[in-house]
Scaffold this active site. Structure first.
Site, PDB file in Angstrom:
ATOM      1  N   THR A   1       3.755  -0.344   1.636  1.00 23.03           N
ATOM      2  CA  THR A   1       3.832  -1.709   2.167  1.00 23.03           C
ATOM      3  C   THR A   1       2.939  -2.691   1.412  1.00 23.03           C
ATOM      4  O   THR A   1       3.200  -3.888   1.431  1.00 23.03           O
ATOM      5  CB  THR A   1       3.436  -1.735   3.660  1.00 23.03           C
ATOM      6  OG1 THR A   1       2.160  -1.132   3.808  1.00 23.03           O
ATOM      7  CG2 THR A   1       4.459  -1.009   4.493  1.00 23.03           C
TER       8      THR A   1
ATOM      9  N   LYS B   1       3.207  -9.397   3.721  1.00 25.12           N
ATOM     10  CA  LYS B   1       2.415  -8.509   4.583  1.00 25.12           C
ATOM     11  C   LYS B   1       1.255  -9.326   5.100  1.00 25.12           C
ATOM     12  O   LYS B   1       0.400  -9.747   4.327  1.00 25.12           O
ATOM     13  CB  LYS B   1       1.917  -7.288   3.795  1.00 25.12           C
ATOM     14  CG  LYS B   1       1.221  -6.251   4.667  1.00 25.12           C
ATOM     15  CD  LYS B   1       0.790  -5.010   3.880  1.00 25.12           C
ATOM     16  CE  LYS B   1       0.218  -3.958   4.816  1.00 25.12           C
ATOM     17  NZ  LYS B   1      -0.243  -2.748   4.097  1.00 25.12           N
TER      18      LYS B   1
END
Lengths: 421, 608
Positions: free
Chosen positions: A164, A242
């Site tokens: 991620t 993110k």
């Protein structure tokens, strides 16, 4: 006399410690600590000089890796007559396991865990890399793009297991490289590794696979929508970011709504989005000669020039509407004269840069800076690599300002600031 | 046949530590405010050894949805949205001191493990736990009992509701540090178990960190009568230990008889049990449970259990309960067996037809279950394997103790497969020097503490002994520091409060008790006012500050006392005298008063 070096992982041993004899399973031994597993499952990390190996009761099979995994990766989950999604694994938490020797989480190639979850889609998988995503490079994006194109040529959609940390960078790079695509490309990661019963990997993968069966002709990122194992959001790659270090719903669409949701077995897409096309066309060159500078008070001219020199393009994350200190303006003027492209984005992430409001902005325009409206800084970085790699230099500014994949929001609306529920 | 003679008992005692949570900086105490809710589904995964734990697998197959209520004392760590922070130092210190007090060898490297628990009681799907020390002992009147380990672990989430495939948990308890002390199975009998628990409890409590609320101390009893270890969790009170053990003994004796009797009938294994869908036989049934199941889209299944006739429920035979316990864990309530039919709205005629379809003989039993189709396969596999296991007298399992001392099936006994390393918490090094320094904080033996309490607080040695052995020393110390009448405090916590709590069927939370005594100290209340305040708190469910302002609580002044007595003396049919005056005043007023003062007033009146 048996010695610790003779014992392999998984062997049953008898040892004495603190005047008592115990039976256990040998796990690991380093310079001063011996790790053994007791019959109740606890690992003890005992000082080597306090523990005595009495005997090896049962030696584990050679090669030390002892017991075979119960569920091995299946190459293909067959569901005849169903849509076919190809899965490319590149590593990251979603494909991570605990390394019991070092105790750290590291990538694994075992992706069999999704097989139980998806009964209505045929999934074939391929491991194309095995890295933690902070180690991603533009060369790997180029390789990845080729693999995705090949996958799409033989399936209805493609999902990419990815760490991620840099998933938005990778997904944006792939997004720019594909000028047309026959199926959805959905990046998916997880914030809790799949060895944990609470892992979000299962639900995220399930959601991504279903997203990949739609007519979404773009690149998306599928992750938890909130803290519940209830729904998955898909974000447009070039507007995703993110925004939290550890939460399941760390990914947010910045400045726009998510483009799709998955819950209770069904996908809902929220137009507008590009529909899937008829061929997979990629421009697979990236020029990595781009740097990114986060402006901060006290950033010195010397440091700034160091980051600018020898680069073909520089993305600045300016303050507010797109500003840097006046002291840097002569350096910017000099660099743009020498042909370096200097582009302005904002640290605010939300909202557009606008260099017409304050005098600093107008000075920056005179210095030759290119404002990038509301394009996210990381997206601007990979876009610059893409444009430099595939277009003539005189097209650079025009291409950077053109909205290629939805990276620029034409009409920013009020209700999408903050993103949280 | 003497199952009793083979008794082996071990204990695992859990003490909550009061100083904040183990892996984040949330407090242990909280208000009842609900912040928000979220839902999770747990997936059992394989251990470092590559296999799946049977208890975890069992829990996963139940595939329950867990709903979590976020309390004010919870943060991202409890939501499993952030890695654990550093271990709470005070909790670690408490565990180290308890270890030393119990004569254990403290480990130099503390290694946290993840104990996989997928019933939803931990948001992460595991409980973090580490062995702090091993190999100790505690002295009892019947010899030393060996301590196998002292562990430090996080408490689980508190179950609020359970049913319909969904469990609801509060996060207020999740992450509270627990010190777990496990003994070897060397305890001689039930009374010895109680004594051992008290002796261990004394040392932990005396270390001064343990929490003083209702469920702050919980014990698991491990008992074996030669047919496998049964772990009984959640025994809330020491006094329940003998009842739980004797319940388990009679359960095992009964299973032993069932096992013998069933094998005389040639046994359960005479043929492979078949499951039939008999929904159509009950479409017109008068049984509410079956009918509501059919309406909900569930199916009715029946199976013939060969050789189990009369063993499901008659006399001391209770195989039916063993199976009912199991299916209830899957959220299934509709289970009937032939020993209780006809009944529950199922008629003789329906029963006759069913028996004939199921080819039931007198030696056989028939089981009838209403459940969703999706669950039926797993459910019958579990039922048949549990029956076979019990009939083979393999009684190893984890059970749970109800408040009345009976126990019910919780899950198969977990194995070592359910443990794997907690990689987010680095190994903690405990130096020999640290251990050496901690030795100064090890509490005195119980007898010395009793005499110290008796001396310092002016209590009788009997009262001091009760205080110490019921783990109320820290409470006495805290409350006496707020309200400087230790004798009143002692009487209050040993007698008044338990009586009032029993009377009203509710408890006063510790922080409210602390506040009550703070007010009592500030206002210099007499005993009667304090007791009245506690009564008002319990009867009205009020906070101490609300109660303190109540009219009913204000102490009668001298004038008010005099007025009441004048009225009494004037109106009484029977004579008011020195012996009954206090009782009569009490009857006249709901408000507290000082008895000594009242007597003085009475004497001054009667002189006139």
């Amino acid at each position: 006399m048996v010695d610790w070096t003779d014992v392999v992982f998984g062997s049953a041993i008898k040892f004495s410690y603190s005047g008592t004899e115990y039976e256990g399973i040998f796990i690991h031994c380093d310079d001063d600590i011996v790790t053994v597993k007791l019959s109740n499952g606890y690992n003890l990390a005992l000082q080597k000089d306090q523990i005595n190996l009495v005997k090896i009761i049962r030696k584990a099979p050679e090669n030390g890796e002892a017991v075979p995994q119960q569920k091995l990766a299946k190459d293909k989950i067959r569901n005849a007559g169903k849509k076919h999604v190809s899965l490319l694994a590149t590593g990251g938490t979603i494909a991570s396991k605990v390394d019991y020797k070092t105790g750290a989480v590291s990538p694994s190639e075992d992706i069999g865990f999704i097989s139980d979850r998806v009964k209505d889609v045929e999934v074939s998988s391929e491991t194309i890399d095995n890295i933690l995503s902070e180690n991603i490079t533009p060369e790997k994006w180029i390789y990845m793009a080729g693999k995705i194109r090949d996958s799409l040529n033989r399936s209805d959609g493609c999902i990419v297991f990815h760490g991620t940390d840099t998933m938005s960078y990778s997904a944006s790079a792939i997004s720019f490289m594909f000028s047309d695509q026959t199926g959805p490309i959905v990046f998916v990661g997880s914030q809790r590794s799949s060895d944990r019963p609470s892992s979000d990997a299962f639900m995220n993968a399930e959601g991504a696979i279903h997203m990949a069966t739609t007519d979404f002709g773009e690149v998306g990122i599928a992750m938890h929508r909130n803290l519940s194992d209830e729904s998955i959001s898909m974000h447009r790659a070039v507007r995703s970011r993110k925004m939290h270090t550890s939460r399941r719903d760390a990914f947010r669409s910045i400045g726009e709504s998510e483009v799709g949701t998955y819950s209770h077995g069904s996908v809902r897409l929220l137009p507008p989005y590009r529909k899937t096309g008829v061929k997979n066309e990629i421009k697979q060159k990236l020029d990595p000669s781009v740097s990114m500078i986060y402006f901060y008070p006290s950033l010195s001219v010397e440091d700034f020039e160091g980051m600018v020199s020898k680069k073909k393009a520089v993305i600045i994350m300016g303050t507010g509407l797109g500003h840097v200190s006046h002291s840097l303006i002569p350096s910017i003027t000099q660099a743009t004269k020498e042909g370096t492209k200097i582009l302005m984005t904002s640290q605010c992430l939300y909202g557009s840069v606008n260099l017409n409001v304050y005098s600093t902005g107008r000075d920056l325009i005179r210095a030759g800076i290119i404002p990038l409206r509301n394009m996210l800084p990381e997206v601007a970085l990979v876009k610059a690599m893409y444009v430099l790699g595939n277009y003539a230099e005189e097209q650079f500014e025009e291409m950077m300002k053109e909205n290629l994949r939805g990276e620029i929001i034409e009409r920013e609306q009020a209700l999408v600031f903050g993103g949280a529920d | 046949m003497g199952l009793r003679s083979r008794i082996k008992i071990g204990l695992e005692i859990h003490f909550q530590v009061s100083d904040g949570k183990l892996f984040c900086r949330c407090p242990t105490e909280t208000s009842s405010n609900e912040l928000f809710r979220f839902e999770r589904r747990m997936i059992a995964t394989t251990s470092e050894m590559g296999s799946m734990d049977r208890a975890a697998k069992y829990e996963m197959e139940r595939n329950l949805l867990s709903e979590y209520v976020a309390s004010e004392n919870s943060c991202l760590v409890e939501y499993d949205e952030e890695p654990p922070h550093e271990v709470d130092r005070k909790a670690l210190k408490a565990a180290l001191i308890a270890s030393l007090a119990l004569n254990c060898k403290v480990l130099n490297n503390i290694f946290f493990m993840r104990k996989v628990v997928v019933d939803g009681s931990n948001t992460s799907g595991f409980q973090r736990t580490a062995i702090i020390a091993i190999n100790g002992w505690v002295a009892t009147s019947r010899g030393k009992v060996r301590i196998s380990s002292v562990s430090l672990e996080e408490d689980s989430a508190r179950l609020l509701e359970n049913g319909d495939g969904r469990s609801i948990y509060s996060l207020d308890r999740l992450g509270i540090p627990l010190i777990e002390i496990a003994t070897e199975p060397g305890i001689i009998d039930e009374l010895h178990a109680v004594e051992t628990a008290k002796a261990i409890g004394y040392f932990v409590q005396a270390s001064g960190f343990s929490r003083m609320t209702v469920d702050a101390i919980r014990q698991d009893v491990n008992v074996s009568f030669g047919y496998g270890r049964v772990e009984i969790k959640g025994v809330q009170k020491l006094s329940l230990i003998p009842e739980v053990i004797s319940y388990e003994l009679s359960r095992q004796e009964s299973l032993h008889d069932i096992s013998e009797k069933s094998s005389q009938y040639l046994g359960f294994y005479r043929e492979e049990p078949q499951v039939h869908d008999v929904t159509d036989m009950f479409r017109e049934t008068g049984s509410k449970i079956l009918l509501s199941n059919i309406r909900a889209g569930n199916r009715i299944y029946a199976t013939t259990l060969r050789g189990m006739g009369g063993l499901m429920k008659s006399g001391k035979y209770r195989m039916g309960k063993e199976l009912a316990d199991l299916v209830r864990r899957y959220g299934i309530k509709g289970l009937f067996h032939s020993d209780e039919l006809p009944g529950y709205g199922i008629t003789q005629e329906e029963v006759d037809r069913l028996w004939s379809k199921m080819k039931k003989t007198d030696e056989d039993a028939v089981l009838l279950i209403a459940c969703p189709t999706s669950l039926s396969e797993v459910l019958f596999i579990e039922i048949f394997s549990r029956m076979a296991k019990l009939l083979q007298m393999d009684l190893t399992e984890t059970r749970f103790a109800a408040d009345d001392g009976s126990t019910f099936f919780l899950r198969p006994m977990p194995g070592r497969e359910r443990m794997y390393p907690e990689t987010d918490v680095p190994i903690l090094r405990i130096s020999d020097e640290t251990i050496h320094v901690m030795r100064n904080d090890v509490p005195l033996p119980m007898e010395e503490t009793i005499s110290m309490i008796s001396r310092d607080y002016g209590l009788s040695s009997q009262d001091a002994s009760v205080i110490v052995s019921t783990f109320r020393k820290a409470q006495l110390e805290e409350l006496s520091s707020l309200y400087k009448h230790p004798k009143i405090v002692a009487r209050f916590i040993m007698q008044t409060l338990p009586e009032l709590e029993k009377k009203y069927g509710r408890k006063i939370e510790q922080h409210k008790l602390t506040r009550l005594f703070t007010i009592a100290g500030e206002k210099n209340w007499i005993r009667e006012v304090l007791e009245k305040a506690a009564d008002l708190m319990l009867s009205g469910g009020l906070d101490p500050d609300a109660v303190a302002g109540e009219e009913e609580l204000s102490q009668l002044g001298e004038d008010e006392l005099r007025n009441i007595m004048v009225k009494l003396l004037a109106s009484s049919e029977s004579e008011t005298n020195e012996r009954n005056i206090i009782a009569r005043v009490k009857k006249e007023t709901g408000r507290p008063f000082d008895a000594a003062q009242a007597m003085k007033v009475y004497k001054s009146l009667s002189k006139v």
